[in-house]
Design an enzyme around this catalytic site. Structure first.
Site, PDB file in Angstrom:
ATOM      1  CG  HIS A   1       4.021  -2.945   4.110  1.00  0.00           C
ATOM      2  ND1 HIS A   1       2.683  -2.737   3.831  1.00  0.00           N
ATOM      3  CD2 HIS A   1       4.222  -2.448   5.358  1.00  0.00           C
ATOM      4  CE1 HIS A   1       2.103  -2.153   4.872  1.00  0.00           C
ATOM      5  NE2 HIS A   1       3.018  -1.971   5.809  1.00  0.00           N
TER       6      HIS A   1
ATOM      7  CD  GLU B   1       2.328  -4.543   0.882  1.00  0.00           C
ATOM      8  OE1 GLU B   1       2.216  -3.346   0.515  1.00  0.00           O
ATOM      9  OE2 GLU B   1       1.709  -5.017   1.855  1.00  0.00           O
TER      10      GLU B   1
ATOM     11  CG  HIS C   1       1.324   0.041   0.250  1.00  0.00           C
ATOM     12  ND1 HIS C   1       1.614  -0.500   1.480  1.00  0.00           N
ATOM     13  CD2 HIS C   1       1.619   1.360   0.356  1.00  0.00           C
ATOM     14  CE1 HIS C   1       2.050   0.439   2.299  1.00  0.00           C
ATOM     15  NE2 HIS C   1       2.066   1.581   1.630  1.00  0.00           N
TER      16      HIS C   1
ATOM     17  CD  GLU D   1      -2.770  -1.538  -0.854  1.00  0.00           C
ATOM     18  OE1 GLU D   1      -2.080  -2.504  -1.250  1.00  0.00           O
ATOM     19  OE2 GLU D   1      -2.741  -1.108   0.308  1.00  0.00           O
TER      20      GLU D   1
END
EC number: 3.4.17.3
Length: 851
Positions: free
Chosen positions: A474, A477, A605, A697
């Site tokens: 992304h 990110e 991410h 994440e």
């Protein structure tokens, strides 16, 4: 050579006022503002025999220290300190000495921050001693500076040599006295004159002699502690910074050019005292004074702390996000007092083109911090103490890139061209163990670059597993992108330094690092950040507006059908028209992971802090935020949990659970139990290839400020290394026929685990497994299966080779392949021609579930 700067200011024009920086004459304040107004943000001063280029304002300092950071890495000379420290240590060293001492110190301090006794616990413990000492004043007026120095110094002593002192200890007070006097006298007029004409002043009596003696006293204090440690050193159980340094000295004792020796150790210890004790003590003292002057601010801080923490426990780092006003006050104290207004002097390491000027190699550069911290556009009414400078309209803490209390960080974000230069820079520094290659292009034509680390880059070595990291899927990110660039530099530098752990990792593993899968989206997000355009999704998708993590062929539908009704459990086929359904970036990654026999992978991410493992898509598709308990495990669920926990517990704070307003036990989650995601890359890796991938994440902020990157790197470095090491577990081996020909695409099945893997093009296979005893079977078309019992340990992978015998001709027409589903690519390449394989592939398409 061009003129360095158009405007030159003579020594006589300099304001000879005393200042805390000790870097020649202090020019911070009105004089600097006048010079900047008259000559611009870049101008030259002649300070005695030294030419100094001054940088004024955020843009000039950022351009030098961040955008052109490699050129401005040098440290400017301070003769009164250099005479004693002789270029050793962290603060005033240059070149390889600075790089190695800084990296080692950051790594070691980071490790002890998450070790047996965390840095946070040490601070909490010392805070209790400090509180008890303050209570002894019985509410009578007193100067807390000495007590605060004791507390701060004890924390550093605890890290350096695992010891703390009583606040009345005479040796302790002697150390503090030397530190305090040198901090206060470094900027005295006499010492500043010494810095300008050291050869002239050195033979004379004066303050410089006492200053040097105090520096040596601290140096000898550290050396005495080193001698004590040498008598009781256990290389397998380091207690503190000194033990770690001594162990590194032992590792490099055969290297005559090693930077790890006693002089560097003693100087690094002295630097940690000098940099930590007085700066922290002065900041705390000023903070107390400001809270006394502004009782309304003090009252708000007390109210927030009582409400969030209460009075029955000590504060901790996880409270930080719940204390926005207190956080704002701490930042405003540091901004307002501007403890080091003129920064430490830098120097250019080569002839450097900076704006319209050419700065010759070795020129001293003074990047002023005070004009940044008092920038009236960023901080309205900067002369006023106002915590509102760090609060938004909702009362939440406001981050700003203008907060540079001690220096502007050298960690920075990299645009596409800078990213490419960084990859090739690492390759040029480590050409024998790296290779840069592109797997394709983005919608806008940008290369999707990968940096490979291997002792034989570009070559697959049989029985050497392949592992990959993918960042910035992304575009907005971005932390993963920067972490992977830092990891690349780290692997290269540590390999060159013969760090045995990294040498072993590179020699035994083929590592592929893709910092950005979505370079187009990143450029959109970065441009928005520069314009201060907020937006949670700006730059997330690729240039066609497609979310790349929802763009892979959906194989979950087929696997869920096959699990219920029977069918292949691995290497599920792709639809015939799959290329027309995916974006260029997705197609490039799919072709990439089909070309390499990847064993392990992580996809980086942002937006949360948790290690997420398959499946991402639940059996019944759910929307994020609803029915969050739809846990959908893979057949390798326990293994995936272990892989996720390895990263979480090696990470600085992921394992604590509470992050970004969410709670994940152990810092891990099954993807579908968090929210269901269809067509994700994580599940695709597991179902279409041999690769076990998890999603990391890594930050609450999708696009964190540059000032936070160093902390994030320190929080993730060990986890990134440990995760790579996880590829060396389970079983591996070769699959061959009776003539010792390698068999590609042989199926490796493990009893009780309904997910198979296949051997690669070279006949080698890798099966990640937890410790235990397993029944393992190898099968291939035209061969009898072979089954063995294997006990897997917790350390290195177990080597299990298979030599398959050809089936008898009578059995050939009826042979069946258990769990076949490897897209027909199961016949040995050296046995059957390609045309025959293609024909059989068409005849043996695996069973599919409903569309």
């Amino acid at each position: 050579m061009n003129r360095r700067v158009d405007y030159l200011v003579t020594e006589e024009e300099i304001n000879l006022t005393r200042g805390p920086s000790g870097l020649g004459f202090n020019i911070v304040g009105g004089t600097d503002q006048q010079f900047a107004k008259q000559y611009g943000p870049v101008y030259t001063l002649y300070l005695g025999s030294q030419t100094t280029v001054v940088l004024h304002g955020y843009e000039a300092v950022k351009e030098a220290l961040i955008d052109q950071g490699d050129e401005f890495l040098g440290r400017g000379p301070i003769p009164i300190i250099d005479d004693t420290q002789r270029g050793y240590g962290i603060l005033f060293s240059n070149g390889d000495t600075w790089k190695q001492m800084r990296r080692f110190s950051l790594m070691t301090l980071r490790d002890f921050g998450m070790g047996k006794r965390s840095l946070e616990e040490r601070i909490q413990e010392e805070a209790q001693f400090l509180t008890e000492e303050l209570r002894k004043s019985e509410a009578q007026p007193f100067n807390p500076a000495v007590t605060l120095s004791c507390a701060t110094c004890n924390v550093i002593c605890s890290i350096l040599f695992n010891e703390r002192f009583h606040y009345k200890d005479k040796t302790f007070h002697s150390l503090l006295d030397s530190l305090n006097k040198n901090f206060n006298r470094v900027s005295s007029l006499w010492n500043q004159i010494y810095n300008l004409w050291p050869k002239l002043i050195k033979p004379l009596p004066g303050e410089h002699r006492a200053f040097s003696k105090r520096l040596k006293d601290v140096h000898y204090f550290v050396l005495e502690k080193v001698k004590e440690h040498q008598k009781s050193l256990d290389h397998n159980n380091p207690r503190d910074y000194i033990d770690c340094f001594l162990s590194r000295m032992e590792q490099e004792k055969e290297n005559p050019e090693s930077e790890f020796h006693l002089e560097n150790l003693a100087t690094c210890g002295s630097n940690l005292f000098s940099a930590g004790v007085e700066t922290t003590t002065a900041t705390l003292s000023y903070g107390f004074l400001l809270l006394m002057k502004y009782p309304e601010v003090q009252a708000k801080v007390h109210e927030e702390i009582d409400r969030v923490i209460g009075r029955t426990r000590s504060p901790c780092m996880k409270d930080k996000m719940k204390l926005p006003y207190t956080e704002a006050v701490l930042h405003e104290i540091q901004r307002y007092i501007t403890l080091i207004p003129s920064n430490l002097a830098h120097a250019v390491v080569r002839d450097t083109k900076f704006r319209q000027y050419v700065i010759p190699k070795g020129t001293v550069v003074l990047p002023l911090l005070s004009p940044i911290l008092y920038d009236c556009k960023e901080f309205p009414n900067p002369e006023k103490f106002d915590p509102g400078h760090f609060l938004d309209k909702n009362g939440s803490f406001r981050k700003t890139k203008y907060f540079v209390a001690f220096s502007m960080v050298t960690f920075r974000h990299h645009r596409y061209d800078e990213l490419v230069r960084m990859l090739y820079k690492v390759h040029n520094e480590c050409p024998h163990i790296t290779r840069v290659y592109s797997i394709g292009r983005s919608v806008k034509g940008r290369h999707l670059y990968v940096l490979e680390f291997s002792d034989y880059p570009g070559i697959h070595e049989p029985l050497e597993p392949e592992v990959k990291y993918v960042g910035n899927m992304h575009g907005n990110e971005v932390l993963g992108r920067e972490l992977l660039l830092q990891l690349s530099e780290f692997l290269c530098e540590e390999f060159r330094n013969r760090n045995q752990r990294i040498v072993r990792l590179v020699e035994d593993t083929r590592i592929h690092i893709m910092p950005s899968m979505n370079p187009d989206g990143y450029e959109v997000a970065a441009a928005a950040q520069e314009r201060d355009v907020s937006g949670y999704l700006v730059g997330r998708n690729n240039a066609n507006g497609v979310d790349l993590n929802r763009n892979f062929p959906d194989l979950n539908t087929y696997i869920y059908y096959n699990e219920k009704n029977g069918g292949p459990n691995h290497h599920l086929p792709l639809p015939d028209n799959w290329k027309s359904q995916v974006e260029p970036e997705t197609q490039a990654v799919i072709q990439w992971i089909r070309s390499f026999n990847f064993v392990l992978s992580a996809n980086l991410h942002g937006g949360a802090v948790v290690a997420n493992y398959p499946y991402d898509k639940s059996l019944e598709h759910r929307v994020r935020g609803f029915r969050r308990t739809a846990n959908t495990p893979t057949p390798d669920d326990k293994l995936f949990q272990k892989l996720a926990k390895v990263y979480s517990y090696a990470h600085g704070w992921m394992h604590q659970g509470w992050n970004c307003g969410d709670y994940f036990p152990d810092g891990i989650t099954n993807g579908a139990s968090w929210y269901s995601l269809s067509k994700g890359m994580q599940d695709f890796n597991y179902l279409h290839t041999n690769c076990f991938e998890i999603t990391l994440e890594l930050s609450c902020d999708k696009f964190p400020l540059q000032g936070e990157l160093q902390r994030e790197w320190l929080g993730n470095r060990e986890a990134l290394i440990q995760f790579l090491e996880q590829v060396h577990q389970g079983i591996k081996g070769m699959v061959r026929d009776e003539n010792y020909n390698n068999l590609a695409d042989a199926v490796i099945s493990v009893g009780g685990i309904n997910h198979d893997v296949t051997s690669g093009a070279h006949g080698d296979y890798f099966r990640l497994l937890l410790p235990g005893t397993y029944t393992v079977t190898a099968t291939a078309p035209g061969f009898d299966p072979e089954t063995v019992s294997v006990t897997v340990g917790p350390a290195e992978p177990k080597l299990v080779n298979f030599q398959l015998k050809r089936s008898t001709p009578q059995a050939a027409p009826k042979r069946r392949i258990p769990n076949s589903g490897h897209r027909g690519r199961v016949l040995p390449k050296k046995v059957q021609p390609r045309a025959a394989r293609k024909k059989e592939t068409m005849m043996k398409q695996p069973q599919r579930g409903p569309a």
